[in-house]
Design a protein around this motif. Structure first.
Motif, PDB file in Angstrom:
ATOM      1  N   LEU A  76       5.965   8.278   8.264  1.00  0.00           N
ATOM      2  CA  LEU A  76       4.759   8.831   7.631  1.00  0.00           C
ATOM      3  C   LEU A  76       4.582  10.307   8.009  1.00  0.00           C
ATOM      4  N   ASP A  77       4.842  10.636   9.270  1.00  0.00           N
ATOM      5  CA  ASP A  77       4.739  12.029   9.712  1.00  0.00           C
ATOM      6  C   ASP A  77       5.744  12.911   8.965  1.00  0.00           C
ATOM      7  N   LYS A  78       6.963  12.410   8.819  1.00  0.00           N
ATOM      8  CA  LYS A  78       7.993  13.176   8.123  1.00  0.00           C
ATOM      9  C   LYS A  78       7.618  13.415   6.660  1.00  0.00           C
ATOM     10  N   LEU A  79       6.917  12.451   6.078  1.00  0.00           N
ATOM     11  CA  LEU A  79       6.521  12.560   4.675  1.00  0.00           C
ATOM     12  C   LEU A  79       5.158  13.238   4.509  1.00  0.00           C
ATOM     13  N   ASN A  80       4.599  13.693   5.640  1.00  0.00           N
ATOM     14  CA  ASN A  80       3.280  14.343   5.633  1.00  0.00           C
ATOM     15  C   ASN A  80       2.184  13.451   5.046  1.00  0.00           C
ATOM     16  N   ILE A  81       2.280  12.161   5.347  1.00  0.00           N
ATOM     17  CA  ILE A  81       1.233  11.215   4.957  1.00  0.00           C
ATOM     18  C   ILE A  81       0.373  10.949   6.181  1.00  0.00           C
ATOM     19  N   GLN A  82      -0.899  11.265   6.080  1.00  0.00           N
ATOM     20  CA  GLN A  82      -1.808  11.156   7.216  1.00  0.00           C
ATOM     21  C   GLN A  82      -2.072   9.692   7.564  1.00  0.00           C
ATOM     22  N   SER A  83      -2.016   9.375   8.865  1.00  0.00           N
ATOM     23  CA  SER A  83      -2.341   8.026   9.334  1.00  0.00           C
ATOM     24  C   SER A  83      -3.773   7.980   9.842  1.00  0.00           C
ATOM     25  N   GLU A  84      -4.480   6.935   9.458  1.00  0.00           N
ATOM     26  CA  GLU A  84      -5.840   6.714   9.945  1.00  0.00           C
ATOM     27  C   GLU A  84      -5.928   5.300  10.487  1.00  0.00           C
ATOM     28  N   PHE A  85      -6.589   5.140  11.626  1.00  0.00           N
ATOM     29  CA  PHE A  85      -6.703   3.830  12.250  1.00  0.00           C
ATOM     30  C   PHE A  85      -8.180   3.444  12.380  1.00  0.00           C
ATOM     31  N   ILE A  86      -8.471   2.204  12.053  1.00  0.00           N
ATOM     32  CA  ILE A  86      -9.811   1.641  12.222  1.00  0.00           C
ATOM     33  C   ILE A  86      -9.670   0.356  13.021  1.00  0.00           C
ATOM     34  N   ASP A  87     -10.330   0.311  14.178  1.00  0.00           N
ATOM     35  CA  ASP A  87     -10.235  -0.850  15.074  1.00  0.00           C
ATOM     36  C   ASP A  87      -8.784  -1.190  15.391  1.00  0.00           C
ATOM     37  N   THR A  96       1.161   4.472   1.737  1.00  0.00           N
ATOM     38  CA  THR A  96       1.488   3.996   3.085  1.00  0.00           C
ATOM     39  C   THR A  96       2.181   2.645   3.023  1.00  0.00           C
ATOM     40  N   MET A  97       1.722   1.772   2.100  1.00  0.00           N
ATOM     41  CA  MET A  97       2.343   0.460   1.960  1.00  0.00           C
ATOM     42  C   MET A  97       3.796   0.589   1.536  1.00  0.00           C
ATOM     43  N   ASP A  98       4.102   1.556   0.683  1.00  0.00           N
ATOM     44  CA  ASP A  98       5.502   1.786   0.295  1.00  0.00           C
ATOM     45  C   ASP A  98       6.350   2.114   1.514  1.00  0.00           C
ATOM     46  N   VAL A  99       5.796   2.933   2.407  1.00  0.00           N
ATOM     47  CA  VAL A  99       6.518   3.299   3.629  1.00  0.00           C
ATOM     48  C   VAL A  99       6.664   2.080   4.546  1.00  0.00           C
ATOM     49  N   VAL A 100       5.600   1.290   4.672  1.00  0.00           N
ATOM     50  CA  VAL A 100       5.645   0.077   5.499  1.00  0.00           C
ATOM     51  C   VAL A 100       6.763  -0.848   5.019  1.00  0.00           C
ATOM     52  N   GLU A 101       6.836  -1.058   3.701  1.00  0.00           N
ATOM     53  CA  GLU A 101       7.875  -1.940   3.167  1.00  0.00           C
ATOM     54  C   GLU A 101       9.267  -1.352   3.381  1.00  0.00           C
ATOM     55  N   MET A 102       9.381  -0.040   3.242  1.00  0.00           N
ATOM     56  CA  MET A 102      10.668   0.621   3.442  1.00  0.00           C
ATOM     57  C   MET A 102      11.134   0.474   4.892  1.00  0.00           C
TER      58      MET A 102
END
Length: 302
Positions: A76-87, A96-102
């Protein structure tokens, strides 16, 4: 006495200690969640793979469920997609889901399969989408509002929880002498993919299969008491008490809750295992001491 003979006697002693465990656990299912240091350290990776292969060779049925949070974050960092965490959960939009599956379904899963196969096993990689193995539903997150009115519902995207497990594919692989390696991606009835916590998936698979053991590899030595000593040989009632008195708190709570639910659901025992220890899985299964925390409904257990 020569060093070689001493070494041979040590090997014999180890095998003798392991024998009753091998006899007890032959044909039993053991679900192992692979994560933490064991997943990123090359020596520990090979140690883990050999443990799984040996389990299969002596007649057990190991099932591996893996995570991959750090690898997802890196891509995600390499693709410049921001990560956000809740709890503690990653908000998962469609990109993000596309990256997770990849990462989980392709990269990490195939690496683990290859690792086990290189060490003499026969592993097959799956995601929860294969054969609709993991039917998921959207996870709902709520927070109490400041005015104590109705809780606020927070949308964290395609993060799911397990609705049901279809064991057909797993049983087919086990009965064909393969080792299933499962990525924790589920699918709902509309075909939408969901990212699911790997501990939860491992726990539910163990529960549905009525496994002998659920083993959760972690980066800690186990469940600690208030003095910092490892607790083990715990009953579910004792664990409930430790939660009530605050001994178990913070980041350990979800993992312990997963283990507790599995044991209450029929799994014989659950183990919080120190994955930083070489051959941690074998040490926990085949030795009297183990390398983590054991939770069971019984007062004593191998």
């Amino acid at each position: 006495m020569s060093l070689n003979r001493n070494a041979a006697i040590n090997v014999a002693n180890v095998l003798t200690e392991a024998l009753p465990y091998i006899q007890r656990f032959t044909n039993r299912t053991i679900v192992v969640k692979f994560g933490g240091n064991a997943m990123v350290d090359e020596a520990l990776q090979n140690s883990f793979a050999r443990d799984i292969v040996l389990m299969k060779l002596v007649g057990m049925n190991p099932i591996v469920v893996h995570g991959g949070g750090p690898q997802i974050g890196e891509l995600l960092d390499k693709l410049n997609i921001q990560s956000e965490f809740i709890d503690g959960m990653r908000v998962t939009d469609s990109a993000t889901m596309d990256v997770v599956e990849m990462v989980l379904g392709a990269s990490v899963n195939k690496q683990i399969v290859s690792l086990i196969n290189r060490n003499g096993g026969s592993a097959v990689g799956l995601t929860g989408k294969d054969g609709q193995l993991i039917r998921a539903r959207k996870l709902t997150v709520s927070r109490q509002t400041a005015d104590m009115s109705a809780p606020e519902i927070i949308d964290i995207g395609q993060v799911g929880e397990v609705d049901r497990i279809d064991t057909g594919v797993i049983n087919m692989l086990i009965n064909s002498d393969f080792i299933p390696v499962i990525a924790p991606i589920g699918v709902d009835k509309e075909g939408r993919s969901y990212n699911i916590n790997a501990d939860l998936v491992a726990g539910k698979i163990a529960e549905v299969l009525q496994a002998e053991k659920l083993m959760l590899l972690t980066n800690v030595s186990g469940l600690l008491d208030k003095s910092g000593e490892v607790l083990t040989g715990l009953t579910t009632k004792q664990v409930d008490s430790l939660i009530e008195d605050g001994t178990i708190y913070g980041g350990m709570l979800p993992k312990i809750a997963c283990a507790l639910d599995a044991v209450k659901g029929g799994v014989t025992s659950a183990h919080i295992v120190d994955g930083r220890v070489d051959h941690a899985v074998l040490l926990e299964i085949f030795t009297d001491e183990g390398v983590g925390t054991l939770i069971t409904n019984k007062t004593t257990s191998l």
